[in-house]
Motif scaffolding. Structure first.
Motif, mmCIF file in Angstrom:
data_model
loop_
_atom_site.group_PDB
_atom_site.id
_atom_site.type_symbol
_atom_site.label_atom_id
_atom_site.label_comp_id
_atom_site.label_asym_id
_atom_site.label_seq_id
_atom_site.Cartn_x
_atom_site.Cartn_y
_atom_site.Cartn_z
ATOM 1 N N ASP A 4 46.716 68.901 64.954
ATOM 2 C CA ASP A 4 45.518 69.220 65.738
ATOM 3 C C ASP A 4 44.504 68.111 65.475
ATOM 4 O OD1 ASP A 4 43.377 70.238 67.069
ATOM 5 O OD2 ASP A 4 43.060 71.945 65.719
ATOM 6 N N ILE A 5 44.569 67.067 66.294
ATOM 7 C CA ILE A 5 43.762 65.880 66.063
ATOM 8 C C ILE A 5 42.264 66.185 66.055
ATOM 9 C CG2 ILE A 5 43.061 63.684 67.093
ATOM 10 C CD1 ILE A 5 45.641 63.444 65.663
ATOM 11 N N SER A 6 41.793 66.932 67.043
ATOM 12 C CA SER A 6 40.363 67.230 67.118
ATOM 13 C C SER A 6 39.914 68.091 65.939
ATOM 14 C CB SER A 6 40.041 67.931 68.438
ATOM 15 O OG SER A 6 40.780 69.150 68.551
ATOM 16 N N GLY A 7 40.799 68.967 65.464
ATOM 17 C CA GLY A 7 40.464 69.827 64.333
ATOM 18 C C GLY A 7 40.306 69.059 63.032
ATOM 19 N N LEU A 8 40.915 67.885 62.947
ATOM 20 C CA LEU A 8 40.819 67.067 61.734
ATOM 21 C C LEU A 8 39.607 66.138 61.759
ATOM 22 C CD1 LEU A 8 44.576 66.083 61.296
ATOM 23 C CD2 LEU A 8 43.285 67.780 59.988
ATOM 24 N N ARG B 111 42.228 61.028 55.707
ATOM 25 C CA ARG B 111 42.526 61.667 54.412
ATOM 26 C C ARG B 111 42.971 63.119 54.601
ATOM 27 N NH1 ARG B 111 37.895 58.516 53.021
ATOM 28 N NH2 ARG B 111 36.479 60.292 53.135
ATOM 29 N N LEU B 112 42.447 63.790 55.626
ATOM 30 C CA LEU B 112 42.873 65.169 55.893
ATOM 31 C C LEU B 112 44.309 65.225 56.408
ATOM 32 C CD1 LEU B 112 39.654 66.665 57.555
ATOM 33 C CD2 LEU B 112 40.585 67.184 55.293
ATOM 34 N N VAL B 113 44.768 64.164 57.077
ATOM 35 C CA VAL B 113 46.165 64.112 57.524
ATOM 36 C C VAL B 113 47.099 64.128 56.318
ATOM 37 C CG1 VAL B 113 47.899 62.711 58.715
ATOM 38 C CG2 VAL B 113 45.604 62.926 59.668
ATOM 39 N N PHE C 83 50.099 66.992 55.387
ATOM 40 C CA PHE C 83 51.508 66.784 55.016
ATOM 41 C C PHE C 83 51.838 67.498 53.705
ATOM 42 C CE2 PHE C 83 55.316 64.546 53.628
ATOM 43 C CZ PHE C 83 56.042 64.505 54.816
ATOM 44 N N VAL C 84 50.890 67.574 52.800
ATOM 45 C CA VAL C 84 51.115 68.334 51.567
ATOM 46 C C VAL C 84 51.332 69.808 51.892
ATOM 47 C CG1 VAL C 84 50.058 69.101 49.399
ATOM 48 C CG2 VAL C 84 49.846 66.715 50.114
ATOM 49 N N MET C 85 50.570 70.329 52.856
ATOM 50 C CA MET C 85 50.760 71.712 53.285
ATOM 51 C C MET C 85 52.150 71.912 53.890
ATOM 52 S SD MET C 85 47.000 72.463 54.954
ATOM 53 C CE MET C 85 47.492 74.082 55.539
ATOM 54 N N VAL D 195 49.422 57.408 49.938
ATOM 55 C CA VAL D 195 49.975 58.670 49.434
ATOM 56 C C VAL D 195 50.758 59.391 50.529
ATOM 57 C CG1 VAL D 195 49.364 60.955 48.554
ATOM 58 C CG2 VAL D 195 48.238 58.923 47.626
ATOM 59 N N LEU D 196 50.227 59.393 51.750
ATOM 60 C CA LEU D 196 50.938 60.011 52.871
ATOM 61 C C LEU D 196 52.291 59.340 53.087
ATOM 62 C CD1 LEU D 196 51.170 61.845 55.353
ATOM 63 C CD2 LEU D 196 49.809 60.172 56.630
#
Length: 470
Positions: free
Chosen positions: A41-45, A118-120, A124-126, A449-450
């Motif tokens: 969800d690009i806009s949500g990030l 950074r939220l992306v 991925f961790v989720m 990290v990603l």
């Protein structure tokens, strides 16, 4: 006939051209990048997902994000190199639909969308958590120093500034003495050369004095000219100018659960902060963490215990008594029921008073029998041996007891957390970071990290399994 396999004629036209998709293997990691980012969800990030009303349309954030993730997954970090790769790399052409932004557009995307990028990494961790790749019981925490875009000669601390000023003063004094000798011998050319050198050194002295004023105004009395957030730090016995990168690594599959870029020169005050980030990322009520001696701090151990975090940390033995051949503090046994200490001679040290040191309440104990003690020379040269006890000392004692019960924890820490740092530094090369300031370096580290986590998951499960899971 040459007898070798021959390629196709470059001038040969085809009636039905091949699809770009035909060049991409079904198991290629680039398919994971494409599918993972398409599902975000690009806009949500926080990415700007709506095109501008006026002017030339920009590139979609998904396209730019795919370019960066692909680049970092393949050790291509520079925006100029990514521009070239977009024009000639078949996988990147497939990923972007043959779009090739210029390097300035690529660089600006990373600069302007730091928090969203950074939220992306967190997303991925989720995903890893949903794939049951993360243990919810134990993580290893460690920090490592990474070089910044700041030469050591352009970083100033109080000690370094004092040394540089002394060197310039010594050089001026030496040239002045040489100038006196030259004036006595009367060679005009040599005197002119020495005067120029002295003038240049005086200008350098003025420059250093101005920099010293700026340095002393800084909160930590340190100044970096190229990257203002970079700091001088010790790394493996040598000094570097850079950042202290913290990670919390899952002990089952060596995935980085949480990370943070700091410019703190030591790890001492970072244990609880990183443990809480790992706890949030794993979405658990309780957590176990293991870290090395660099994180040892009574306040940090107490904060972890209050947050339902069980810590395994080796205690630092800083007792000067042991070095002098005297009884260390550990030779004095605390008796909780009586709130007293028992010394090696069997005498009791009773509570005397409480004082405050560095915002810590310290209780003081000593015995009145020290004067006639037969082993006093092996204990203290003072009138009596005094023992200090923090009011939350039981937290430290419990942590020491836990580690004694699980001596293999340090081996687990070493085998877990050293591997990601070694891999990341090998990918980044000798220069490490390419960007400046803490915010932008944090974005760059988030991409690293990603890429690390993504490659690790693909190696563990395979491309098809990851695609199905997404």
């Amino acid at each position: 006939m040459s007898g070798f396999i021959e390629g196709e004629n470059r001038q040969q036209s085809t009636l039905f051209p091949e699809r770009v998709d035909d060049y991409i293997d079904e198991d290629s990691p680039v398919r994971v990048i494409d599918y993972f980012i398409d599902k975000l969800d690009i806009s949500g990030l926080g990415f700007k997902a709506e095109p501008a009303i006026t002017g030339r349309p920009g590139y979609h954030p998904r396209t730019m994000l795919k370019i960066y993730v692909y680049g970092y997954l393949n050790q291509v970090h520079s925006s100029r190199r990514l521009e070239r790769e977009a024009q000639r790399n078949v996988e990147l052409m497939w990923l972007t639909g043959r779009l090739a932004p210029d390097f300035k557009t690529i660089a600006d995307f990373r600069k302007d969308n730091g928090e969203a990028i950074r939220l992306v990494c967190r997303e991925f961790v989720m995903l890893c958590r949903k794939l049951n790749l993360l243990t919810d019981t134990l993580v290893a925490i460690d920090g490592s120093k990474f070089k910044a875009v700041n030469n050591r000669d352009k970083n100033f601390t109080k000690a370094k500034m004092k040394r540089r000023l002394a060197e310039v003063e010594a050089s001026i004094a030496r040239y002045l003495s040489e100038l006196d000798a030259a004036d006595a011998a009367a060679p005009a050319e040599e005197s002119w050369s020495l005067k120029e050198k002295i003038s240049a050194l005086e200008e350098e002295m003025d420059r250093l004095k101005k920099l010293e004023v700026r340095m002393l105004e800084a909160p930590d009395e340190q100044l970096s000219l190229t990257d203002p957030d970079a700091r001088s730090m010790k790394s493996r016995g040598a000094g570097i100018v850079g950042y202290n990168v913290q990670t919390a690594v899952d002990t089952s599959h060596h995935l980085i659960v949480a990370h943070e870029v700091t410019n703190a020169p030591v790890d001492r005050r970072l244990l609880h902060k990183m443990a809480m980030q790992a706890k949030t990322a794993l979405d658990v009520d309780a957590l176990k963490v293991v870290a090395d001696q660099g994180y040892y701090s009574g306040e940090e151990l107490l904060a972890c215990e209050q947050s339902n975090i069980v810590s395994f940390i080796a205690k630092i033995d800083t007792a000067a008594k042991r070095a002098k051949g005297e009884f260390p503090r550990s030779a004095f046994r605390y008796i909780p029921d009586d709130d007293e200490y028992e010394c090696p001679a069997g005498e009791r040290l009773i509570y005397r008073f409480t004082s405050t040191e560095k915002d810590k309440e310290i209780r003081r104990y000593w015995s009145s029998a020290c004067a006639g003690c037969p082993i006093k020379s092996a204990c203290t040269p003072s009138k009596q041996r005094r023992v200090s006890r923090w009011v939350h000392e039981e937290v430290i004692e419990a942590a020491e007891h836990r580690l004694n019960q699980h001596p293999g924890m340090m081996n687990i820490r070493r085998a877990t957390v050293e591997h990601p740092f070694g891999t990341l530094k090998a990918w980044m090369g000798s220069t490490h970071f390419l960007t400046k300031t803490l915010d932008r370096v944090s974005t760059e580290m988030g991409l690293h990290v990603l890429a690390y986590n993504m490659k690790r998951v693909i190696n563990l499960l395979g491309t098809k399994a990851v695609l199905e899971a997404i």
